[in-house]
Design a protein around this motif. Structure first.
Motif, PDB file in Angstrom:
ATOM      1  N   TRP A   1       0.867  -1.172   0.000  1.00  0.00           N
ATOM      2  CA  TRP A   1       0.000   0.000   0.000  1.00  0.00           C
ATOM      3  C   TRP A   1       0.913   1.235   0.000  1.00  0.00           C
ATOM      4  CZ3 TRP A   1      -4.651  -0.273  -1.611  1.00  0.00           C
ATOM      5  CH2 TRP A   1      -5.496   0.855  -1.506  1.00  0.00           C
TER       6      TRP A   1
ATOM      7  N   LYS B   1      -7.246   7.363  -2.983  1.00  0.00           N
ATOM      8  CA  LYS B   1      -6.913   6.311  -2.009  1.00  0.00           C
ATOM      9  C   LYS B   1      -5.443   5.920  -2.114  1.00  0.00           C
ATOM     10  CE  LYS B   1      -9.788   2.973  -2.995  1.00  0.00           C
ATOM     11  NZ  LYS B   1     -10.424   3.571  -4.212  1.00  0.00           N
TER      12      LYS B   1
ATOM     13  N   ASP C   1      -6.089   8.301  -8.250  1.00  0.00           N
ATOM     14  CA  ASP C   1      -7.000   7.740  -7.258  1.00  0.00           C
ATOM     15  C   ASP C   1      -6.574   8.240  -5.880  1.00  0.00           C
ATOM     16  OD1 ASP C   1      -8.307   6.215  -5.355  1.00  0.00           O
ATOM     17  OD2 ASP C   1      -8.090   4.327  -6.463  1.00  0.00           O
TER      18      ASP C   1
ATOM     19  N   ASP D   1      -3.090  10.052  -2.184  1.00  0.00           N
ATOM     20  CA  ASP D   1      -3.034  10.867  -0.968  1.00  0.00           C
ATOM     21  C   ASP D   1      -2.066  10.328   0.087  1.00  0.00           C
ATOM     22  OD1 ASP D   1      -4.849  12.452  -2.249  1.00  0.00           O
ATOM     23  OD2 ASP D   1      -6.392  12.379  -0.683  1.00  0.00           O
TER      24      ASP D   1
ATOM     25  N   ARG E   1      -8.427  17.896   1.046  1.00  0.00           N
ATOM     26  CA  ARG E   1      -8.229  16.662   1.828  1.00  0.00           C
ATOM     27  C   ARG E   1      -6.931  16.709   2.619  1.00  0.00           C
ATOM     28  NH1 ARG E   1      -9.609  14.387  -3.163  1.00  0.00           N
ATOM     29  NH2 ARG E   1      -7.445  13.766  -3.445  1.00  0.00           N
TER      30      ARG E   1
END
Lengths: 239, 111
Positions: free
Chosen positions: A123, A147, A145, A150, A179
């Motif tokens: 990840w 997810k 994306d 970021d 965000r």
């Protein structure tokens, strides 16, 4: 150059360890630093050469020495094993970067698409933390994306990476800044993000976009005015 | 001053070491000082083999021939040389340092 000096120099480079080669110009005698103890002025010149990544001329007891830094290559971390990455990776290698591609989506980050490249399937926050970007590292996020992008940007902005770029339109970037603000990043940190990524050369195709990104990375590395961006109005509004 | 770390994406030293390991006689030329508009920064390298292979560069091309000649001398003698190219240098006039800069090049044999 003796075989011993050549072998030691090659070993340091293989281990990605910074090393300076010092040559006495009158007779070609050579020393390596920090491998060998050197008189103060030469050690100081070697330290400066490695820090500034710039060759130095030093003198000791009336003799001229050439001090040649051999730093490990600059690194480029590409987050997102996407089509643009396939164009960017070989270009960046040509320019001299050691490239790593991060993407947990195994269908994208394959050896077929990125032959011979270090691929990390963790990840993105774990991968970035392990890669530990430093002041000789550029980070470019390309997944589109949040997810995936970021968490990588979060780590990049907490690091000393000399370049942080993120793919996405101005609108996408404004939302991203909102965000990141929520995640606790201040204006100064977010102003480091080059977005939309790349120099504005009206790039259309994947290789053209890759070229614009790489040109901006080099501009940042060399301190060119082109790499300096005004903080967009959206960023100010979002912040 | 520009750095040679990033500009030399090609690892000339590794190329030269490879030739040497394959049994070639090899000399290495390195830019050690520049003034004015020299095209290649200090640290730039040109590797030359006895069989005529060339890798890298120490200028935009204007002094490569003279440096390669000096490299062949150094291969035979084993003695390093410090070459001085500039507009005040007669040899530089001959080889034509069109860029108008001045530079010093150190030439050594890989023993």
């Amino acid at each position: 150059m003796t075989p011993e000096v050549l072998a030691a120099l090659q070993a340091a480079r293989a281990a990605k360890r910074p090393v300076a080669l010092l040559t006495r110009l009158s007779d070609g005698a050579q020393r390596l630093w920090p491998d060998m103890d050197l008189p103060g002025p030469l050690a100081e010149a070697a330290r400066t050469a490695l820090r500034d990544d710039a060759a130095q001329n030093a003198s000791l007891e009336g003799e001229a020495w050439f001090v040649h830094p051999h730093n490990p290559p600059l690194r480029l971390i590409v987050v997102g094993a996407v089509h643009i990455a396939q164009a960017l990776v070989p270009m960046a290698q040509t320019v001299g970067f050691a490239v790593t591609v991060v993407d947990p989506r195994r269908a994208w980050a394959t050896a077929d698409r990125f032959p011979g490249i270090t691929l990390i399937h963790e990840w993105t926050d774990d991968a970035m933390a392990a890669l530990a970007p430093d002041s000789r590292t550029a980070v470019v996020t390309l997944t589109h994306d949040p997810k995936l992008d970021d968490p990588a940007l979060d780590v990049a902005l907490k690091s000393e990476a000399f370049y942080v770029g993120a793919l996405g339109s101005r609108r996408t970037h404004a939302k991203r800044l909102a965000r990141l603000t929520e995640a606790g990043h201040g204006e100064a940190a977010m102003a480091r993000i080059h977005a939309p990524v790349g120099l504005n050369i009206e790039a259309v195709t994947a290789p053209e976009i890759a070229l614009s990104i790489l040109a901006e990375v080099v501009a940042a590395r060399r301190g060119a005015a082109l790499a300096t961006r005004a903080v967009p109005a959206q960023a100010a509004a979002a912040a | 001053m520009s750095d040679a770390g990033m500009s030399d994406a090609e690892d000339i030293l590794a190329t030269a070491a490879g030739w040497r390991a394959a049994g070639e006689t090899v000399a290495l030329a390195t830019v050690v000082e520049t003034w004015g508009s020299s095209p290649r920064p200090a640290g730039s390298r040109l590797a030359v083999s006895a069989s005529g292979k060339l890798a890298g560069s120490v200028s935009g091309g204007c002094i490569e021939g003279a440096v390669a000649d000096a490299a062949r001398q150094t291969m035979q003698s084993g003695t390093p040389q410090l070459l001085d190219f500039g507009i005040s240098d007669e040899r530089a006039w001959e080889v034509g340092l069109a860029c108008g800069g001045k530079l010093k090049v150190f030439v050594e044999k890989l023993s």
